[in-house]
Design an enzyme around this catalytic site. Structure first.
Site, PDB file in Angstrom:
ATOM      1  N   PHE A  50      14.152 -12.117  14.992  1.00  0.00           N
ATOM      2  CA  PHE A  50      14.754 -11.352  16.083  1.00  0.00           C
ATOM      3  C   PHE A  50      15.093  -9.981  15.485  1.00  0.00           C
ATOM      4  CE2 PHE A  50      14.787 -13.953  19.947  1.00  0.00           C
ATOM      5  CZ  PHE A  50      14.001 -14.969  19.449  1.00  0.00           C
ATOM      6  N   GLY A  52       8.713  -1.375  27.652  1.00  0.00           N
ATOM      7  CA  GLY A  52       8.482  -2.634  26.948  1.00  0.00           C
ATOM      8  C   GLY A  52       9.739  -3.286  26.402  1.00  0.00           C
ATOM      9  N   TYR A  89       1.352  -4.740  19.259  1.00  0.00           N
ATOM     10  CA  TYR A  89       2.061  -5.194  18.052  1.00  0.00           C
ATOM     11  C   TYR A  89       2.329  -6.698  18.148  1.00  0.00           C
ATOM     12  CZ  TYR A  89       6.005  -6.401  15.092  1.00  0.00           C
ATOM     13  OH  TYR A  89       6.830  -7.048  14.216  1.00  0.00           O
ATOM     14  N   ASN A 126       0.829  -1.218   0.000  1.00  0.00           N
ATOM     15  CA  ASN A 126       0.000   0.000   0.000  1.00  0.00           C
ATOM     16  C   ASN A 126       0.861   1.265   0.000  1.00  0.00           C
ATOM     17  OD1 ASN A 126       0.941   0.194   2.607  1.00  0.00           O
ATOM     18  ND2 ASN A 126      -1.034  -0.244   3.577  1.00  0.00           N
TER      19      ASN A 126
END
Ligand code: UDP
Length: 319
Positions: free
Chosen positions: A156, A278, A128, A4
């Protein structure tokens, strides 16, 4: 290739790869149907016109962890919703089309031990990773119910660039460590932020398993060949074949910086900043399954080589 172009680069697909580009959404069933039958208008006059697709490599996704926390709807709509439409199109014909899917080590969440094997529990800590895990679940269910054959690759830290300098990372915004280090070294950015130096690692900075993008690409060829062989022999479809893609060696942020200094011969200004939310202290793959089952042998496991190729690309792209 279907893209896209939200983050893609049309000129790279057309001029460097030299393959037809169809601009559209993975979630557009009409575009998918036309493409899978080789009947999309963009294929007219190309060698692909009228040739049905035999297998699919599905890379398209949003992949900014921070944004996925603040705008999860965007991630579930694109990464999960559009992929569901794609999978429905793949199983619409009598013989489902095999698919290789790009998943991520972010599906493991906070690792209970490293190196991380494929059967490590999956508990993502952001939308995600969750969106990717949900697609893994779809692939499992679609395999069992509709006979959809699939390979799931859990990447990874993808890094490096095509060794001849034609292809490499070009993100806006750029968030990844190696290109950011090179941006500072080339003077495009004033300084690097090191996100935390108080982790329980030898030098206090986060450890990651960097894998060369050409080695990732090679694994996809092997995965695809394996799926096509299974299909040829008409073996019954089992659960998805799941593989970690990493080198099995971890490098800290500090080690990446030191290696980049050696490769480029340049210095850089770095400030220690707060931890990025995170970020687990260590993410290192056990990649023995891909070696044993697919015969995958990473050609560029050395971090110096990975950075050398990224640097060549960087200079080629940005002068
Ligand atoms: N990192 C950093 N400064 C940056 C970008 C990244 O210290 O400007 C750290 C980040 O906290 C992580 C490692 O570098 O520990 C790799 O980050 P990257 O974004 O490249 O990949 P990720 O591990 O998020 O997939």
């Amino acid at each position: 290739m279907l893209d896209n172009l939200v983050y893609g680069h049309a000129e790279i697909v057309q001029q460097v790869l030299g393959i037809p580009l169809v601009v559209g959404q993975v979630g557009d069933r009409e575009v998918l149907e036309a493409l899978l039958r080789g009947r999309h208008p963009s294929l007219v006059g190309t060698p692909h016109e009228g040739r049905p697709v035999e297998a699919v490599l599905h890379f398209a996704a949003y992949a900014y962890v921070g944004e996925s926390v603040t705008d999860p709807a965007k991630y579930y709509r694109n990464n999960l919703g559009d992929t569901l439409t794609l999978l429905e199109a793949l199983v619409a014909s009598e013989r489902p089309l095999p698919i290789v899917f790009s998943s991520t080590c972010a599906t493991y969440g906070l690792p209970q031990q490293v190196p991380i094997t494929e059967d490590h529990p999956q508990a993502p800590i952001n939308p995600y990773g969750q969106s990717k895990l949900m697609v893994e679940q779809l692939l499992r269910d679609f395999g069992r119910a509709y006979g959809l054959p699939s390979v799931i690759f859990r990447y990874f830290n993808a890094a490096g660039a095509d060794p001849d300098g034609d292809l490499g990372e070009d993100h806006t915004p750029e968030t990844h460590l190696i290109p950011r280090v090179l941006d500072v070294m080339s003077g495009r950015e004033p300084y690097l932020q090191i996100f935390g130096d108080d982790y329980p690692t030898p030098d206090g900075t986060c450890i990651r398993d960097y894998i060369h993008v050409s080695d990732l690409a090679e694994a996809h060829v092997l995965g695809l060949e394996r799926l096509l062989r299974i299909r040829e022999r008409e073996e019954p479809t089992k659960d998805p074949l799941v593989y970690n893609l990493g080198n099995g060696t971890g490098y800290s942020v500090q080690q990446v910086i030191e290696t980049a200094k050696k490769v480029t011969g340049r210095g850089l200004l770095a400030h220690v900043a707060r931890r990025r939310e995170g970020d687990p202290a260590q993410l290192v793959a056990s990649a023995t399954r891909a070696r044993e089952e697919l015969g995958w042998r990473p050609r560029y496991p050395d971090l110096g080589t990975i950075i050398e190729h990224a640097w060549a690309w960087h200079r080629n792209r940005h002068g």
